[in-house]
Design a protein around this motif. Structure first.
Motif, PDB file in Angstrom:
ATOM      1  N   ILE A  32      -2.214  -2.573  -1.839  1.00 49.77           N
ATOM      2  CA  ILE A  32      -2.095  -1.126  -1.638  1.00 49.77           C
ATOM      3  C   ILE A  32      -3.276  -0.614  -0.815  1.00 49.77           C
ATOM      4  N   THR A  33      -4.465  -1.078  -1.148  1.00 47.65           N
ATOM      5  CA  THR A  33      -5.663  -0.685  -0.402  1.00 47.65           C
ATOM      6  C   THR A  33      -5.535  -1.094   1.062  1.00 47.65           C
ATOM      7  N   ASN A  34      -5.124  -2.326   1.298  1.00 47.67           N
ATOM      8  CA  ASN A  34      -4.956  -2.809   2.675  1.00 47.67           C
ATOM      9  C   ASN A  34      -3.947  -1.962   3.446  1.00 47.67           C
ATOM     10  N   ALA A  35      -2.856  -1.574   2.793  1.00 51.25           N
ATOM     11  CA  ALA A  35      -1.837  -0.758   3.444  1.00 51.25           C
ATOM     12  C   ALA A  35      -2.395   0.613   3.802  1.00 51.25           C
ATOM     13  N   MET A  36      -3.183   1.203   2.926  1.00 53.45           N
ATOM     14  CA  MET A  36      -3.778   2.511   3.205  1.00 53.45           C
ATOM     15  C   MET A  36      -4.764   2.431   4.369  1.00 53.45           C
ATOM     16  N   GLU A  96      -4.664   0.146   6.839  1.00 53.81           N
ATOM     17  CA  GLU A  96      -3.915  -0.147   8.065  1.00 53.81           C
ATOM     18  C   GLU A  96      -3.067   1.022   8.544  1.00 53.81           C
ATOM     19  N   HIS A  97      -2.382   1.675   7.621  1.00 54.49           N
ATOM     20  CA  HIS A  97      -1.392   2.674   8.029  1.00 54.49           C
ATOM     21  C   HIS A  97      -1.870   4.120   7.946  1.00 54.49           C
ATOM     22  N   ALA A  98      -2.935   4.360   7.184  1.00 59.55           N
ATOM     23  CA  ALA A  98      -3.394   5.743   7.027  1.00 59.55           C
ATOM     24  C   ALA A  98      -4.830   5.940   7.514  1.00 59.55           C
ATOM     25  N   GLY A  99      -5.459   4.849   7.951  1.00 54.50           N
ATOM     26  CA  GLY A  99      -6.813   4.956   8.466  1.00 54.50           C
ATOM     27  C   GLY A  99      -7.860   5.283   7.417  1.00 54.50           C
TER      28      GLY A  99
END
Length: 62
Positions: free
Chosen positions: A24-28, A30-33
């Motif tokens: 989840i952290t990685n996605a935030m 990558e996708h939300a900066g």
């Protein structure tokens, strides 16, 4: 300061939850900066007797 709350049925290991929090952290990032240190992931384990779907408690489902 992103705050992500995950509610799910209990039963996952600490290792599984740690991997989920990292994903989840990685996605935030990558996708939300977002910056990793600013991200809060809260995982709440819910007992099957406290969760219902379709009007039936998960603890009563077969």
């Amino acid at each position: 300061m992103p705050y992500i709350r995950v509610e799910m049925l209990e039963g996952r290991s600490d290792e599984q939850k740690a991997k989920l929090a990292q994903a989840i952290t990685n996605a935030m990032v990558e996708h939300a900066g977002a910056k990793p240190d600013s991200i809060f992931v809260v995982i709440e384990d819910v007992k099957k007797s406290n969760w219902a779907t379709g009007g039936t408690l998960m603890s009563q489902r077969k």
